[in-house]
Design an enzyme around this catalytic site. Structure first.
Site, PDB file in Angstrom:
ATOM      1  CE  LYS A   1      31.544  47.389  37.995  1.00  0.00           C
ATOM      2  NZ  LYS A   1      32.806  46.881  37.417  1.00  0.00           N
TER       3      LYS A   1
ATOM      4  CB  SER B   1      35.713  44.215  37.482  1.00  0.00           C
ATOM      5  OG  SER B   1      36.653  44.645  38.418  1.00  0.00           O
TER       6      SER B   1
ATOM      7  CB  SER C   1      35.017  46.440  40.802  1.00  0.00           C
ATOM      8  OG  SER C   1      34.777  46.511  39.404  1.00  0.00           O
TER       9      SER C   1
HETATM   10  N1  GLN Z   1      40.279  43.770  40.795  1.00  0.00           N
HETATM   11  C1  GLN Z   1      41.013  44.529  39.834  1.00  0.00           C
HETATM   12  C2  GLN Z   1      41.398  45.849  40.425  1.00  0.00           C
HETATM   13  O1  GLN Z   1      41.168  46.036  41.557  1.00  0.00           O
HETATM   14  C3  GLN Z   1      40.212  44.699  38.589  1.00  0.00           C
HETATM   15  C4  GLN Z   1      39.233  45.791  38.679  1.00  0.00           C
HETATM   16  C5  GLN Z   1      38.383  45.912  37.457  1.00  0.00           C
HETATM   17  O2  GLN Z   1      38.435  45.098  36.551  1.00  0.00           O
HETATM   18  N2  GLN Z   1      37.623  46.982  37.421  1.00  0.00           N
HETATM   19  O3  GLN Z   1      41.943  46.682  39.779  1.00  0.00           O
END
Ligand code: GLN
EC number: 6.3.5.7
Length: 504
Positions: A80, A179, A155
């Site tokens: 990532k 994410s 994400s």
């Molecule tokens: N979707 C969640 C957010 O927008 C989690 C993001 C993540 O785990 N990096 O914060």
């Protein structure tokens, strides 16, 4: 498509060890697959073909000389783009870092390089890991290989899509609120958020430091265990790193695959099922629980009343920490620098111009929320209260784990939605993480594995949560469920991803 890309990491590792294929062949097969499908899927921001092939050839030479190698040596991997890689552009999905070449490796990248896994490239993500759909990336949408009109989750949509499109057999994700797990759920892949502090955060571009955790993105539970053991363990460079080794996950996955869960207590979290969960998601969940029962587990219902306030607490703590972590992107030190075209060239005006142009809307929204929540006069009311809620959530977990060895729920309340569906409604987007966020607030480990498709034909994820440092438990239960499901389906679910040509 070359068959090599259909192999799991464990199968690939075994074939490499047996000399049936070379790492160069395996790496080239994945690079060919990336060349064929990634112009459509867009899982990668950067592909590092030359570096990957160089590592592969080196592994092949060492193996030919009879050198003792790591079990995963020669198996390609994708990372990532929020994890820094020495000499390779690392963007965190943001314009702010376009073209930034880090001068060092994250600890987990060092471990991957020491074990000699060819790194295929860096995967797409929501800007600074904020989002649930990868639509907030400055590098375009990543498409869900199951249906290219739908989001791959976020994400870490790039890592999950790379696995589901057979562009990589292994990938790294990061999970601050879901994410790793939610992209896993909506792409039919496996994602694991390890216990907080068990995988080093050194070299992760921080979003919310008390919640961030890196982990494996794979197609099977065993592959996740193999990768977890490689990247985990104590790191003196990370002050929150736990002083314990990452061992026992592979063994637990192998034991679990035998399918006997006699004596295991599984707790269904009442607050994370039922209303608000898509009927097909709920139905698959209920069927999977029945399979665990058939395998000998005792199933109980547990209540974690504070979980209903987890999302609200998260959206104060996370933006508060993010607003502080992102203050370093100021046009002065590294990354983008924008000088205003008119008026005086003061530091403050350069910072304002840089941050105005470098950050996308979602990042700005969270910086504003976070700064507000931390401002004097509001600190106790918002940030302070959220921290108290966090303690209540931790207590709910402690109480629940007295009644059950693991807790289970659907990973995400819905399957993958269509592009644009939630883009103008941040709260609807945030709700997608309702089931994953409690684990981050408490630091407990969580896994998502595919447990079927919903009525819309899209994959569904099953979440397993374990107590702190008991990650091995979720590998055992996850592998048991995976093998029971595959017996039913007659094949791994991921084999049903339609070829891209069929979606044209
Ligand atoms: N979707 C969640 C957010 O927008 C989690 C993001 C993540 O785990 N990096 O914060």
């Amino acid at each position: 498509m070359s068959d090599i890309t259909r192999l799991t990491a464990a199968e690939l590792a075994q074939k490499l060890q047996a000399g049936d294929i070379t790492s160069e062949q395996a790496t080239q097969a994945h690079l060919d697959r990336i060349a064929a499908v990634d112009p459509t899927i867009n899982a990668f921001v950067t592909v590092t073909a030359e570096d990957a092939l160089a590592t592969a050839r080196d592994v092949d030479e060492r193996r030919a000389r009879g050198e003792q190698l790591h079990p995963l040596a020669g198996v390609p991997i994708a990372i990532k783009d929020v994890v820094v890689t020495d000499g390779v552009q690392t963007t965190a999905g943001s314009k702010m870092l376009e073209g930034w070449i880090p001068p060092y490796d994250a600890t987990l990248v060092e471990k991957i390089k020491e074990a000699r896994l060819p790194i295929l490239g860096k995967t797409n993500m929501d800007e600074f890991a904020m989002g649930s759909s990868t639509e907030h990336s400055a590098y375009g949408n990543t498409l869900n290989p199951w249906d290219i009109e739908r989001i791959p989750g976020g994400s870490g949509g790039g890592s999950a899509a790379a696995l589901a499109a057979f562009e990589a057999p292994l990938a790294i994700g990061t999970d601050t609120g879901g994410s790793i797990r939610q992209p896993g759920a909506v792409t039919g892949t496996v994602g694991v958020k390890p216990t907080y502090g068990s995988v080093s955060r050194y070299g992760l571009i921080a979003m919310a430091s008390s919640l961030d955790q890196a982990g494996p993105v794979t197609r099977t539970v065993l592959d996740a265990a193999l990768l977890h053991e490689l990247i985990g363990g104590h790191d003196p460079k990370d002050s929150t790193s736990l002083p314990q080794p990452a061992t026992g996950y592979v063994k637990a996955a192998q034991e679990g695959a035998l399918g006997d869960l006699t004596g295991v207590r599984v707790g269904i979290v009442k607050e994370l099922t039922g209303e608000g969960y898509q009927p097909g998601v709920q139905a698959r969940f209920d069927e999977s629980v029945a399979l665990l029962r058939d395998a000998g587990a005792t199933v109980v219902e547990v209540s974690c009343p504070s979980f209903t306030t987890a999302l609200a607490a998260y959206y104060l703590i996370m933006p508060a920490e993010a607003s502080s972590n992102l203050a370093k992107f100021d046009g002065m030190r590294f990354g983008l620098r924008v000088e205003p075209t008119d008026g005086p060239l003061t530091a403050e005006r350069v910072m304002a111009a840089t941050r105005g142009q470098g950050f996308g809307d979602e990042v700005k929204r969270r910086i504003i929320i976070g700064t507000y929540a931390l401002s004097s006069g509001y600190y106790d009311a918002y940030y302070g209260s959220a921290q108290k809620v966090r303690t209540l959530i931790q207590r709910d977990f402690t109480a629940a784990f007295e009644q059950a060895d693991v807790l289970v729920s659907p990973t995400s309340p819905t399957t993958a939605f269509k592009f644009g569906e939630k883009l103008d409604d941040p709260l609807a987007m945030y709700l997608n993480d309702i089931a994953t966020i409690p684990a981050n607030l408490a630091g407990v480990p969580g896994m998502s594995l595919p447990n079927g498709v919903s009525d819309d034909g899209m994959p569904v994820g099953f979440q397993i949560l374990a107590p702190i440092s008991e990650d091995a438990r979720m590998y055992r239960i996850g592998a048991a469920l995976e093998s029971a499901l595959e017996k039913q389906w007659g094949e791994p679910l991921i084999n049903r991803v339609p070829e891209l040509e069929a979606q044209a």
